[in-house]
Design a protein around this motif. Structure first.
Motif, PDB file in Angstrom:
ATOM      1  N   MET A  17       0.579  -0.728   0.260  1.00 40.90           N
ATOM      2  CA  MET A  17       0.342  -0.130   0.324  1.00 40.90           C
ATOM      3  C   MET A  17       0.750   1.297  -0.245  1.00 40.90           C
ATOM      4  O   MET A  17       1.055   2.134  -1.240  1.00 40.90           O
ATOM      5  N   ARG A  88     -18.520   1.846  -0.978  1.00 41.49           N
ATOM      6  CA  ARG A  88     -17.166   1.277  -0.316  1.00 41.49           C
ATOM      7  C   ARG A  88     -15.954   1.306  -1.401  1.00 41.49           C
ATOM      8  O   ARG A  88     -15.098   2.905  -0.643  1.00 41.49           O
ATOM      9  N   VAL A  91     -15.445   5.058  -3.340  1.00 49.02           N
ATOM     10  CA  VAL A  91     -15.423   5.863  -1.929  1.00 49.02           C
ATOM     11  C   VAL A  91     -13.207   6.319  -2.244  1.00 49.02           C
ATOM     12  O   VAL A  91     -12.960   7.275  -2.666  1.00 49.02           O
ATOM     13  N   ALA A  92     -12.671   5.241  -2.238  1.00 48.90           N
ATOM     14  CA  ALA A  92     -11.757   5.019  -2.223  1.00 48.90           C
ATOM     15  C   ALA A  92     -10.364   5.251  -3.845  1.00 48.90           C
ATOM     16  O   ALA A  92      -9.992   5.885  -3.341  1.00 48.90           O
ATOM     17  N   GLN A  95     -10.931   8.546  -3.747  1.00 50.03           N
ATOM     18  CA  GLN A  95      -9.274   9.354  -3.328  1.00 50.03           C
ATOM     19  C   GLN A  95      -8.004   9.621  -4.122  1.00 50.03           C
ATOM     20  O   GLN A  95      -6.888  10.260  -3.911  1.00 50.03           O
ATOM     21  N   LYS A  96      -7.885   8.031  -4.039  1.00 48.74           N
ATOM     22  CA  LYS A  96      -7.197   7.428  -5.573  1.00 48.74           C
ATOM     23  C   LYS A  96      -6.624   8.871  -6.329  1.00 48.74           C
ATOM     24  O   LYS A  96      -5.328   9.016  -6.639  1.00 48.74           O
ATOM     25  N   SER A  99      -5.469  12.130  -5.348  1.00 41.90           N
ATOM     26  CA  SER A  99      -4.459  12.413  -5.458  1.00 41.90           C
ATOM     27  C   SER A  99      -3.660  12.031  -6.235  1.00 41.90           C
ATOM     28  O   SER A  99      -2.409  11.940  -5.967  1.00 41.90           O
TER      29      SER A  99
ATOM     30  N   TYR B 331      -5.846   8.409  -0.509  1.00 47.23           N
ATOM     31  CA  TYR B 331      -6.375   7.230  -0.661  1.00 47.23           C
ATOM     32  C   TYR B 331      -5.958   5.974   0.101  1.00 47.23           C
ATOM     33  O   TYR B 331      -7.054   5.151   0.568  1.00 47.23           O
ATOM     34  N   VAL B 332      -4.748   6.430   0.500  1.00 42.12           N
ATOM     35  CA  VAL B 332      -4.821   5.810   1.302  1.00 42.12           C
ATOM     36  C   VAL B 332      -5.111   5.594   3.003  1.00 42.12           C
ATOM     37  O   VAL B 332      -6.273   4.306   4.147  1.00 42.12           O
ATOM     38  N   GLN B 334      -8.395   7.136   3.168  1.00 38.38           N
ATOM     39  CA  GLN B 334      -9.535   7.068   3.059  1.00 38.38           C
ATOM     40  C   GLN B 334      -9.938   4.690   2.510  1.00 38.38           C
ATOM     41  O   GLN B 334     -10.990   4.700   3.064  1.00 38.38           O
ATOM     42  N   THR B 335      -9.229   4.356   2.618  1.00 37.33           N
ATOM     43  CA  THR B 335      -9.184   2.743   2.428  1.00 37.33           C
ATOM     44  C   THR B 335      -8.905   2.436   4.169  1.00 37.33           C
ATOM     45  O   THR B 335      -9.681   1.710   4.176  1.00 37.33           O
ATOM     46  N   ASN B 338     -12.631   3.730   4.754  1.00 33.66           N
ATOM     47  CA  ASN B 338     -13.150   2.361   5.344  1.00 33.66           C
ATOM     48  C   ASN B 338     -13.446   0.992   6.646  1.00 33.66           C
ATOM     49  O   ASN B 338     -14.113   0.505   6.354  1.00 33.66           O
ATOM     50  N   GLU B 575      -7.737  -4.132  -1.992  1.00 29.81           N
ATOM     51  CA  GLU B 575      -7.444  -2.454  -2.385  1.00 29.81           C
ATOM     52  C   GLU B 575      -5.392  -3.039  -3.257  1.00 29.81           C
ATOM     53  O   GLU B 575      -4.940  -2.555  -4.308  1.00 29.81           O
TER      54      GLU B 575
END
Lengths: 385, 607
Positions: A17, A88, A91-92, A95-96, A99, B331-332, B334-335, B338, B575
């Motif tokens: 990640m 869910r 939305v991730a 953001q990805k 950014s 992104y991290v 937001q993940t 969740n 993810e």
């Protein structure tokens, strides 16, 4: 040993990640790099079929754009992130994309819950969310970064009502609709228009997307004694309803919304969809050059496969995105400001598309009145069925 | 009046279709006391093998049926050997999770091989139709009915009169005793899985032909309806499954007749709840028959939980708390938001499923109740968002507990099925109660989170807010577990008869657990609603309930830290696997299976 496994796993996933995050920060747009669009849509999950259709439409449009020299010499490309149409995940993804400085605008998502859940993030992040299948009346109200080329149901349904009532002369209608935000909105516009044209709506029945069995619904329809059935459906459920209608002995005229326009409708419906009427935005024999180019190109690229409505929406959306980026460049705000400036973009669905600045949508979809004859879509010749 | 005949015939026809799946489920449940969530996937595999046979190889119908039956039976045998046999000595909940993982893997494999586009599966029978009432029935309807009834009859005879059948029944009654009497239990299981899978595959193919349509989304629906029909008939009772299916079809058809199409599934699930509450052993069990579930709580096996030292937890909490101060991407964050939201749901579920033993499969309903309450309060009555979120939690606690209370008298799998039904009912009520919930149009323009007049909009502030709420809930729950109340909960889970003998009122404690759990889930749903700004009846669906259960089992039942760890893992893994695009859910399913295989008591163990 299991202990060890877990630790490595957790560490590995965290590392991945972090690495992903670092990568997206490090990568800056360079002029040799393609201009990147983000796509958020379903590639797995219950709506996966629509994501694959999008891809086909996008890829064809990109081939043509690249062949024509790209965007001011740069290539256009997209990064497709699978959301499963799940809010869910969308939305991730939002953001990805927000950014990731390489992404200049976003296309999608497919369903309203997934798209509209992501809208606040796009709006606050200042990235255009270009929803080309988002007919929900509130979608573009999410903010000035929300734009849509989805055909407004306020436009489409009166055309269908006109076809059914004025042209086919149906007087007493039964409406079957998907019980989703799209189906529900469409039904309301259709019923309103049909009544204005002087028809009577005897019954409306909403069904959920997973439904396969409509026989009992059709008995209800039969008892309302309509002279025509209106299907506000997608092609798979539309085909099921048509088949079962014939099985329970309903012989009335069937008239369907443009979303059934797909070779799959003919394949899945078989003989039962013969003589089904439908309004569409384009059809194979349409003389318009943009339509001929689209259909010929699509068949060539995909082994003779006929394109359907969702392919066309995606194809148009990619062409629209290219037109916008041509004017707006790669700056996200400039891209938003470019939307009202694009004029008369060639479009399969609209002929030429220009955004209405107030609603951030496009008006004036094309209309063709088709009927299924001998297992093929054909322009309706005015003869009753 | 003629219409009623048509409704009856239509109900029987669709009941026929359900029966094919229900019989396979009943057979497996009868022997292994397992709801096989992969049955729908075998049905899907059968449909696609049938498509290959019919469209590509042009096999005649009898040969097609044989090909599909053999191929599906092979799939069933592989599932039994690789997925389930290694788990036979672990907690009974582990195989359940394994079947969920297997169904992910199978569905994805089919989708990747054949693309998700629906396909036509032409019927190979001549198109002869008979006029019955005002409608018609075709040869395929008769064939489906024939296959359903014949297989039920054959199975009944097999179980009653053949030696292997006796072995199957002996294994079902008492596995250990059967082994002592020299029954090869593994062979019995193999036989059962093979038969059930063959039946599942053939039914998928026949149903595909019936609708002239197969697609990869048909698997979950088939499982859901099959489970309902099976339980109505009496879990594990093969002829009962057929009657239950026909009854389900009739109830749906009459429901459509009286109230309209959009109420259809509502009646299916109401029927299920009614049967469970009034006759928990199914309609065809004698009242005095012992329930098929064990009398003591072996459903959740005890294990030694992994103790994590306090300082490590404190460091982890501190680390996550200061994470947004570092340059991590939104992104991290937001993940992880969740993950925290799922964590609250998992805390709720791990309490009711793990600590007190009520394994709920309808937990998404609690999210939905919280979300709608908070969204409507803040929109229609302009209640401040902070208060609305708390009200969402309270409403979820109150309404959720009330709805679930009829299932308090049930045990084991029956609780899961009842909660599954209640979850579906809540979703359908949201869809149909338009004056309040705005139906399928959903609620848009929900205001963002705010506290004391300050909007929480940035990713960091939402992160901190949700993380703080989750930590507070986790601390409360940790405190609860070590209290007298927590011990009483566990006593009820481990042996409810002994607990009752000690004077514990089961219903009262179950209510307390659901009140606390409902609050946590409701708050999670409410925060999600304000985060998304738009919700409709599809936002909180069955998949979320299944995901939550997966998290809880993965983390270790009843384990607070485990629930949170499981949430981070199951939100994070898909993810992380994004790089694999279409393959990511497949990989996720395989990882899930491996985790269940090597750590069936969950990552951190049951508390």
């Amino acid at each position: 040993m299991s202990n060890m496994d877990r630790r490595t796993l957790v560490r590995g996933s965290l590392a991945a990640m972090m690495a992903g995050a670092a990568f997206s920060r490090a990568a800056f747009a360079q002029s040799s790099e393609p201009i990147l669009l983000g796509v958020s849509g379903p590639l797995t999950g219950p709506n996966a079929q629509y994501g694959t259709q999008w891809k086909q439409g996008f890829d064809l449009a990109l081939d043509e754009i690249q062949a024509a020299g790209g965007i001011n010499g740069r290539k256009l490309a997209y990064s497709f992130e699978d959301s499963q149409s799940d809010p869910r995940q969308s939305v991730a993804i939002a953001q990805k994309f927000v950014s990731d400085s390489r992404i200049v605008m976003e296309l999608g998502d497919f369903s309203s819950p997934a798209s509209m859940a992501a809208s606040p993030i796009y709006q606050r992040g200042g990235l255009v969310q270009f929803g080309f299948t988002n007919s929900h009346p509130d979608f573009t109200k999410g903010g000035d970064f929300m734009w849509s080329t989805s055909v407004s149901q306020a436009d489409e349904q009166p055309l269908l009502a006109q076809y059914a009532v004025k042209r086919l002369g149906l007087k007493k209608l039964a409406v079957l609709h998907l019980n989703t935000d799209w189906g529900r909105t469409s039904r309301d516009y259709f019923v309103k228009a049909a009544k204005e044209y002087g028809a009577d709506v005897a019954i409306t029945e909403g069904y959920i997307a997973e439904e396969r069995d409509f026989r009992s619904t059709l008995v209800r329809v039969r008892d309302a004694n309509p002279d025509g059935l209106i299907l506000i459906s997608y092609y798979s459920d539309g085909a099921l309803i048509a088949r079962q209608a014939r099985q329970v002995g309903l012989k009335q005229t069937i008239c369907a919304a443009s979303s059934v326009y797909s070779p799959k409708f003919l394949e899945l419906g078989g003989e039962a969809v013969e003589d089904v009427h439908l309004g569409t935005r384009y059809f194979p024999e349409d003389p318009r050059p943009e339509v001929q180019k689209f259909i010929a190109g699509f068949k060539k690229k995909y082994n003779g496969q006929e394109p359907d409505a969702f392919n066309a929406y995606a194809y148009d959306a990619m062409n629209m995105a290219a037109a916008v980026v041509k004017i707006g460049g790669t700056d996200r705000r400039a891209i938003r400001d470019a939307f009202p400036k694009v004029k008369d973009v060639s479009s399969v669905i609209f002929g030429t598309a220009t955004f209405d600045v107030e609603t951030r949508r496009v008006k004036g979809a094309m209309n063709a009145e088709l009927v299924v004859r001998k297992g093929q879509f054909a322009l309706w010749d005015g003869k009753p069925t | 009046m003629a219409s009623w005949l048509d409704y009856t015939i239509n109900g029987l026809i669709v009941g026929n279709v359900y029966a094919l799946v229900a019989v396979g489920l009943a057979l497996i449940f009868g022997v292994s006391r397992l709801i096989n969530f992969a049955q729908g996937s075998i049905y899907l595999v059968g449909a696609y093998i049938g498509w290959v046979a019919v469209v590509q190889l042009h096999t005649p119908l009898p040969l097609t049926i044989v090909v599909v039956a053999v191929a599906a039976a092979l799939v069933g045998l592989i599932i039994e050997r690789l997925g389930l046999r290694p788990l036979q000595n672990s907690a009974r909940i582990a195989p359940l999770l394994a079947t969920i993982g297997i169904s992910f893997v199978l569905d994805q494999l089919v989708m990747l091989t054949f693309s998700p586009n629906p396909r036509a599966l032409p019927s190979q029978l001549p198109d002869v139709r008979f006029q019955v009432g005002n409608g018609t029935i075709g040869l395929l309807d008769l064939l489906i009915a024939g296959v359903g009834l014949t297989s039920a009859l054959l199975l009944f005879v097999f179980l009653r009169y053949s030696k292997l059948g006796w072995a199957v029944r002996a294994t079902a009654q008492d596995r250990d005793a059967a082994m002592q009497m020299g029954v090869d239990v593994n062979r019995v299981n193999q036989a059962v899985f093979g038969i059930a899978a063959a039946l599942g595959g053939v039914s998928g193919m026949l149903v595909g032909m019936y609708y002239n349509q197969i697609d990869t989304a048909m698997s979950l629906q088939a499982t859901l309806k099959g489970v309902v029909a099976e339980v109505v008939g009496g879990a594990g009772n093969v002829p009962g499954a057929v009657v239950g299916s026909l009854l389900l079809g009739l109830v749906e058809s009459y429901g459509v007749a009286v109230f309209g199409t959009s109420y259809r599934n509502l009646f299916a699930f109401l029927l299920l709840v009614l049967v469970l509450v009034l006759r928990p052993n199914g309609l065809f069990a004698s009242a005095r028959q012992a329930p098929p579930e064990p009398l003591t709580g072996t459903f959740i096996a005890p294990s030694r939980p992994l103790r994590i030292p306090r300082w490590a937890l404190a460091v982890a909490v501190g680390g996550f708390a200061i994470l947004p101060l570092f340059p991590v991407s939104f992104y991290v964050l937001q993940t992880l938001i969740n993950a925290w939201l799922l964590g609250m749901l998992a805390l709720s579920l791990t309490l009711v499923a793990g600590t007190i033993g009520q394994v709920s499969l309808g937990h998404a309903a609690l999210l939905a109740i919280g979300a709608y309450t908070s969204a409507l309060l803040s929109l229609s009555l302009s209640v401040p968002v902070g208060l609305a979120v708390i009200a969402g939690g309270l409403m979820s606690a109150a309404l959720g507990t009330t709805l679930i209370s009829p299932s308090f008298r049930l045990r084991g799998h029956y609780v899961s099925i009842a909660t599954l039904a209640i979850g579906e009912i809540v979703s359908l009520v949201i869809l149909n109660w338009e004056s309040v919930t705005r139906g399928p149009i959903g609620i848009s323009g929900i205001p963002p989170l705010s506290l004391f007049g300050y909007d929480l909009i940035s990713a960091s502030s939402v992160y901190w807010f949700s993380f703080a709420v989750m930590v507070v809930l986790a601390l409360l729950q940790g405190r609860l577990l070590t209290s007298h109340l927590g011990r009483s909960f566990r006593a009820i889970r481990d042996d409810d008869i002994a607990a009752r003998a000690y004077g514990l009122s089961l219903n009262r404690y179950k209510s307390l657990a659901f009140i606390f759990g409902g609050f946590a889930a409701g708050v999670s749903g409410a925060i999600a609603a304000h985060l998304y700004s738009y919700i409709n009846h599809e936002t909180f669906n069955t998949q979320q309930s299944i995901l939550a259960l997966t998290v809880v089992i993965l983390g270790g039942l009843g384990n607070v830290v485990g629930a949170i760890l499981g949430s981070v893992a199951l939100v994070g893994l898909p993810e992380v696997f994004r790089i694999a695009a279409e393959y990511r859910i497949l990989i996720y399913g395989i990882v899930l299976l491996l985790l269940v295989r090597f750590r069936p008591q969950g990552l951190l163990g049951t508390i």
